[in-house]
Design a protein around this motif. Structure first.
Motif, PDB file in Angstrom:
ATOM      1  N   LEU A 178       0.810  -1.215   0.000  1.00  0.00           N
ATOM      2  CA  LEU A 178       0.000   0.000   0.000  1.00  0.00           C
ATOM      3  C   LEU A 178       0.848   1.272   0.000  1.00  0.00           C
ATOM      4  O   LEU A 178       0.298   2.375  -0.081  1.00  0.00           O
ATOM      5  CB  LEU A 178      -0.922   0.020   1.229  1.00  0.00           C
ATOM      6  N   VAL A 179       2.174   1.114   0.081  1.00  0.00           N
ATOM      7  CA  VAL A 179       3.041   2.287   0.229  1.00  0.00           C
ATOM      8  C   VAL A 179       2.963   3.193  -1.000  1.00  0.00           C
ATOM      9  O   VAL A 179       2.831   4.411  -0.887  1.00  0.00           O
ATOM     10  CB  VAL A 179       4.493   1.860   0.500  1.00  0.00           C
ATOM     11  N   SER A 180       3.045   2.619  -2.208  1.00  0.00           N
ATOM     12  CA  SER A 180       3.002   3.448  -3.412  1.00  0.00           C
ATOM     13  C   SER A 180       1.660   4.172  -3.526  1.00  0.00           C
ATOM     14  O   SER A 180       1.603   5.356  -3.891  1.00  0.00           O
ATOM     15  CB  SER A 180       3.255   2.603  -4.658  1.00  0.00           C
ATOM     16  N   GLY A 181       0.562   3.477  -3.192  1.00  0.00           N
ATOM     17  CA  GLY A 181      -0.756   4.119  -3.201  1.00  0.00           C
ATOM     18  C   GLY A 181      -0.844   5.248  -2.190  1.00  0.00           C
ATOM     19  O   GLY A 181      -1.503   6.264  -2.439  1.00  0.00           O
ATOM     20  N   TYR A 182      -0.157   5.073  -1.070  1.00  0.00           N
ATOM     21  CA  TYR A 182      -0.142   6.117  -0.044  1.00  0.00           C
ATOM     22  C   TYR A 182       0.481   7.397  -0.585  1.00  0.00           C
ATOM     23  O   TYR A 182      -0.056   8.498  -0.391  1.00  0.00           O
ATOM     24  CB  TYR A 182       0.631   5.604   1.176  1.00  0.00           C
ATOM     25  N   TYR A 183       1.596   7.265  -1.300  1.00  0.00           N
ATOM     26  CA  TYR A 183       2.263   8.464  -1.821  1.00  0.00           C
ATOM     27  C   TYR A 183       1.493   9.085  -2.989  1.00  0.00           C
ATOM     28  O   TYR A 183       1.566  10.297  -3.204  1.00  0.00           O
ATOM     29  CB  TYR A 183       3.698   8.132  -2.210  1.00  0.00           C
ATOM     30  N   VAL A 184       0.748   8.283  -3.720  1.00  0.00           N
ATOM     31  CA  VAL A 184      -0.146   8.855  -4.737  1.00  0.00           C
ATOM     32  C   VAL A 184      -1.162   9.780  -4.066  1.00  0.00           C
ATOM     33  O   VAL A 184      -1.403  10.916  -4.507  1.00  0.00           O
ATOM     34  CB  VAL A 184      -0.871   7.746  -5.521  1.00  0.00           C
ATOM     35  N   LEU A 185      -1.759   9.303  -2.970  1.00  0.00           N
ATOM     36  CA  LEU A 185      -2.726  10.113  -2.234  1.00  0.00           C
ATOM     37  C   LEU A 185      -2.083  11.378  -1.679  1.00  0.00           C
ATOM     38  O   LEU A 185      -2.682  12.459  -1.709  1.00  0.00           O
ATOM     39  CB  LEU A 185      -3.343   9.294  -1.093  1.00  0.00           C
ATOM     40  N   ILE A 186      -0.859  11.246  -1.167  1.00  0.00           N
ATOM     41  CA  ILE A 186      -0.159  12.400  -0.578  1.00  0.00           C
ATOM     42  C   ILE A 186       0.071  13.477  -1.633  1.00  0.00           C
ATOM     43  O   ILE A 186      -0.180  14.671  -1.394  1.00  0.00           O
ATOM     44  CB  ILE A 186       1.173  11.966   0.051  1.00  0.00           C
ATOM     45  N   PHE A 187       0.534  13.084  -2.824  1.00  0.00           N
ATOM     46  CA  PHE A 187       0.825  14.087  -3.854  1.00  0.00           C
ATOM     47  C   PHE A 187      -0.459  14.686  -4.431  1.00  0.00           C
ATOM     48  O   PHE A 187      -0.480  15.871  -4.791  1.00  0.00           O
ATOM     49  CB  PHE A 187       1.704  13.484  -4.946  1.00  0.00           C
ATOM     50  N   LEU A 188      -1.516  13.899  -4.529  1.00  0.00           N
ATOM     51  CA  LEU A 188      -2.802  14.475  -4.916  1.00  0.00           C
ATOM     52  C   LEU A 188      -3.297  15.460  -3.853  1.00  0.00           C
ATOM     53  O   LEU A 188      -3.894  16.497  -4.171  1.00  0.00           O
ATOM     54  CB  LEU A 188      -3.837  13.371  -5.131  1.00  0.00           C
ATOM     55  N   MET A 189      -3.034  15.145  -2.602  1.00  0.00           N
ATOM     56  CA  MET A 189      -3.393  16.055  -1.513  1.00  0.00           C
ATOM     57  C   MET A 189      -2.633  17.373  -1.634  1.00  0.00           C
ATOM     58  O   MET A 189      -3.213  18.468  -1.498  1.00  0.00           O
ATOM     59  CB  MET A 189      -3.109  15.399  -0.156  1.00  0.00           C
ATOM     60  N   LEU A 190      -1.326  17.285  -1.882  1.00  0.00           N
ATOM     61  CA  LEU A 190      -0.529  18.502  -2.057  1.00  0.00           C
ATOM     62  C   LEU A 190      -1.032  19.313  -3.244  1.00  0.00           C
ATOM     63  O   LEU A 190      -1.127  20.546  -3.180  1.00  0.00           O
ATOM     64  CB  LEU A 190       0.941  18.143  -2.254  1.00  0.00           C
ATOM     65  N   PHE A 191      -1.347  18.629  -4.333  1.00  0.00           N
ATOM     66  CA  PHE A 191      -1.893  19.290  -5.523  1.00  0.00           C
ATOM     67  C   PHE A 191      -3.164  20.067  -5.182  1.00  0.00           C
ATOM     68  O   PHE A 191      -3.327  21.234  -5.573  1.00  0.00           O
ATOM     69  CB  PHE A 191      -2.174  18.221  -6.589  1.00  0.00           C
ATOM     70  N   SER A 192      -4.061  19.444  -4.436  1.00  0.00           N
ATOM     71  CA  SER A 192      -5.333  20.098  -4.110  1.00  0.00           C
ATOM     72  C   SER A 192      -5.138  21.235  -3.114  1.00  0.00           C
ATOM     73  O   SER A 192      -5.830  22.266  -3.208  1.00  0.00           O
ATOM     74  CB  SER A 192      -6.329  19.071  -3.558  1.00  0.00           C
ATOM     75  N   MET A 193      -4.220  21.086  -2.167  1.00  0.00           N
ATOM     76  CA  MET A 193      -3.987  22.166  -1.196  1.00  0.00           C
ATOM     77  C   MET A 193      -3.440  23.408  -1.885  1.00  0.00           C
ATOM     78  O   MET A 193      -3.909  24.529  -1.634  1.00  0.00           O
ATOM     79  CB  MET A 193      -3.025  21.696  -0.088  1.00  0.00           C
ATOM     80  N   VAL A 194      -2.450  23.229  -2.755  1.00  0.00           N
ATOM     81  CA  VAL A 194      -1.887  24.372  -3.477  1.00  0.00           C
ATOM     82  C   VAL A 194      -2.964  24.997  -4.367  1.00  0.00           C
ATOM     83  O   VAL A 194      -3.061  26.231  -4.475  1.00  0.00           O
ATOM     84  CB  VAL A 194      -0.664  23.941  -4.310  1.00  0.00           C
ATOM     85  N   GLY A 195      -3.788  24.169  -4.998  1.00  0.00           N
ATOM     86  CA  GLY A 195      -4.863  24.688  -5.830  1.00  0.00           C
ATOM     87  C   GLY A 195      -5.862  25.514  -5.041  1.00  0.00           C
ATOM     88  O   GLY A 195      -6.286  26.594  -5.481  1.00  0.00           O
ATOM     89  N   MET A 196      -6.237  25.042  -3.851  1.00  0.00           N
ATOM     90  CA  MET A 196      -7.165  25.798  -3.008  1.00  0.00           C
ATOM     91  C   MET A 196      -6.574  27.132  -2.573  1.00  0.00           C
ATOM     92  O   MET A 196      -7.279  28.140  -2.475  1.00  0.00           O
ATOM     93  CB  MET A 196      -7.553  24.978  -1.776  1.00  0.00           C
ATOM     94  N   ILE A 197      -5.283  27.138  -2.302  1.00  0.00           N
ATOM     95  CA  ILE A 197      -4.621  28.370  -1.868  1.00  0.00           C
ATOM     96  C   ILE A 197      -4.636  29.417  -2.977  1.00  0.00           C
ATOM     97  O   ILE A 197      -4.905  30.600  -2.738  1.00  0.00           O
ATOM     98  CB  ILE A 197      -3.167  28.075  -1.432  1.00  0.00           C
ATOM     99  N   LEU A 198      -4.364  28.989  -4.205  1.00  0.00           N
ATOM    100  CA  LEU A 198      -4.134  29.941  -5.293  1.00  0.00           C
ATOM    101  C   LEU A 198      -5.386  30.328  -6.066  1.00  0.00           C
ATOM    102  O   LEU A 198      -5.451  31.422  -6.626  1.00  0.00           O
ATOM    103  CB  LEU A 198      -3.104  29.360  -6.270  1.00  0.00           C
ATOM    104  N   THR A 199      -6.380  29.478  -6.123  1.00  0.00           N
ATOM    105  CA  THR A 199      -7.508  29.745  -7.008  1.00  0.00           C
ATOM    106  C   THR A 199      -8.296  30.976  -6.591  1.00  0.00           C
ATOM    107  O   THR A 199      -8.449  31.266  -5.394  1.00  0.00           O
ATOM    108  CB  THR A 199      -8.455  28.526  -7.075  1.00  0.00           C
ATOM    109  N   ASN A 200      -8.779  31.699  -7.587  1.00  0.00           N
ATOM    110  CA  ASN A 200      -9.640  32.862  -7.364  1.00  0.00           C
ATOM    111  C   ASN A 200     -11.009  32.621  -7.990  1.00  0.00           C
ATOM    112  O   ASN A 200     -11.718  33.569  -8.336  1.00  0.00           O
ATOM    113  CB  ASN A 200      -8.992  34.118  -7.963  1.00  0.00           C
TER     114      ASN A 200
END
Length: 494
Positions: free
Chosen positions: A111-133
């Motif tokens: 499950l380790v590789s799947g865990y890091y997929v989720l982590i990077f998708l999480m980072l993607f969404s956090m940065v998107g929420m911060i920047l979007t107008n």
């Protein structure tokens, strides 16, 4: 200029990394970790470069495809958005480096590789929420963040994790629907999803459709209140944060709930506007909820014996400080709220990572079993002590500066009685943090003498903890490093 495109490059890199991880089956475990480290380093460099660009040339709007903001997607890259992106990337990098050994101890190897997929998708969404107008894109990024957050809780595949994740998902869905309905009501009266255009139109709409905007405010604040675990809408948080793998706990408590709070700040100050929210006494009600949360979060923490549940309930109390700053509805109050977003992210990450290190080395979670642990794990417990003393508000650590600034903001707003609540909350923080520190360094286990030895931890776990603790002290002595950036960003909020 290429520097204008850096936020987009950052998002593409994070999303690309998440997509490539499942395809890297032939790579060894070490090679995958090296690849992830390079990706995080480049992403962090992009975020720092973007911040430097904004500080030098000012905030700017980024339009995808050169479409007009009323029909296109827009990012607003201002000083605090860029600084928040830096915080997310650097803190996430440290937590992920810590996780390289810790997740092997906590989750199944397949499950380790799947865990890091989720982590990077999480980072993607956090940065998107911060920047979007854009309101709809804010919702889209928020949904990605919600689903990945549930995923990194349930990844351990234990009963308590699955139950906590299901509870998180159900309440999170209610929050998402509430926010979506609020956005729909705003769109009904303004006809646009762009935040800046909404702000320009909202005053005229308020004169004609006040009930629509009031209903929208109610849905939006309720939704973000659930997402950010504002008391008494916090019931999902203790189970989710305490049962999740340690790196997940650090990211959820240190960053994820702060992103939702930042989303609420954008909705209140960049979409609705100060004039309307003060007319309907929204700040006053937020202040009441904040004060109750500051006290009750600590009261619940005092009754816990599991170290991660103590930290989880502590987050509920600390969220109250941020909501209090927002509820003051002043420039100094909002500045303190944003400052505490940064300081609490660092302190709580230090606390969760050090608690996870104790569990990793000793398997102990009950605070009654931590006598003398400061001699077995001096570095780890020193990091824990720095984070805990910061939460209490001891001078020299960034948590003290948060409470110092907040106290002055409260007095400036003419609410001296609220200062007593801040002092009481600090006292309650001491009630559940100091016994852990005293037990770790001043008591001795019956079956083990206190002999000082070095932590039996890999460098990839010790290093990130020490760096985060160092940042807590750095911003404790030099808070202006963060506050100056926040002051520059105030013009985009107030």
């Amino acid at each position: 200029m290429i520097s204008m495109h850096l936020p987009v490059y950052l998002l593409m890199l994070l999303l690309g990394t998440a997509l490539i991880i499942p395809l890297a089956e032939k790579l060894t475990n070490l090679e995958i970790k090296i690849y992830l480290s390079y990706s995080l380093a480049i992403a962090s460099l992009f975020s720092v470069s973007s911040l430097v660009r904004v500080l030098q040339h000012g905030a700017y709007a980024y339009h995808f495809g050169q479409w007009h903001p009323s029909i296109g997607v827009e990012f607003l890259v201002d000083e605090f958005s860029a600084a928040m992106t830096v915080l997310v990337m650097i803190l996430s990098t440290l937590v992920i480096v810590y996780s390289f050994r810790d997740v092997e101890h906590e989750i199944q190897p397949d499950l380790v590789s799947g865990y890091y997929v989720l982590i990077f998708l999480m980072l993607f969404s956090m940065v998107g929420m911060i920047l979007t107008n854009d309101l709809f894109n804010l919702y889209v990024f928020m949904e990605i963040l919600s689903l990945t957050s549930c995923g990194i809780v349930s990844i351990k595949r234990k009963k308590e994790n699955l139950m906590a994740s299901l509870k998180y998902l159900m309440l999170g869905t209610i929050g998402s629907v509430s926010i979506l309905l609020g956005i729909a009501f705003l769109y009904m009266v303004t006809g646009t999803l762009n935040m800046t255009l909404n702000y320009d139109l909202i005053q005229a709409a308020w004169q004609i459709y006040p009930r629509n905007i009031l209903v929208a405010l109610g849905f939006i604040l309720t939704g973000f209140g659930i997402k950010a675990a504002v008391f008494p809408l916090h019931t999902w948080l203790p189970d989710a944060h305490s049962t999740a793998p340690t790196p997940s706990s650090a990211l959820l408590s240190g960053l994820v709930v702060k992103i939702y709070l930042f989303g609420a700040i954008k909705m209140l100050f960049r979409v609705i506007g100060m004039d309307i929210i003060t007319q309907v006494d929204i700040p006053l009600f937020m202040t009441y909820f904040a004060m109750v949360g500051m006290i009750m979060g600590s009261v619940f923490a005092i009754g816990q014996k599991d170290i991660k549940r103590i930290l989880a309930y502590s987050s509920v109390a600390q969220i109250g400080y941020i909501v209090l700053g927002i509820g003051l509805a002043t420039e100094s109050g909002l500045s303190v709220a944003l400052f505490h977003v940064v300081t609490h992210a660092l302190m709580k990450s230090a606390l969760f990572l050090s608690a996870g290190a104790v569990i990793y080395q000793t398997g102990r979670r009950d605070v009654r079993e931590l006598e003398g642990i400061g001699y077995q794990m001096p570095i780890t417990m020193s990091v824990f002590t720095i984070g805990a003393l910061g939460m209490i508000g001891i001078p020299g650590i960034n948590g003290f500066m948060s409470k110092w600034y907040l106290s002055f903001a409260v007095l400036e707003a003419g609410r001296p009685l609220v200062l007593l609540v801040i002092l009481l909350s600090s006292f309650l923080n001491a009630v559940y943090y100091l016994p852990i520190i005293i037990s770790a360094f001043l008591r001795e286990r019956e079956d083990h003498k206190n002999v000082l030895i070095k932590d039996d931890l890999p460098l990839t776990m010790t290093g990130p903890m020490v760096i985060i603790a160092g940042l807590c002290i750095l911003f404790g002595f030099f808070p202006q490093l963060v506050m100056n950036i926040i002051q520059q960003a105030m013009q985009t909020f107030m």
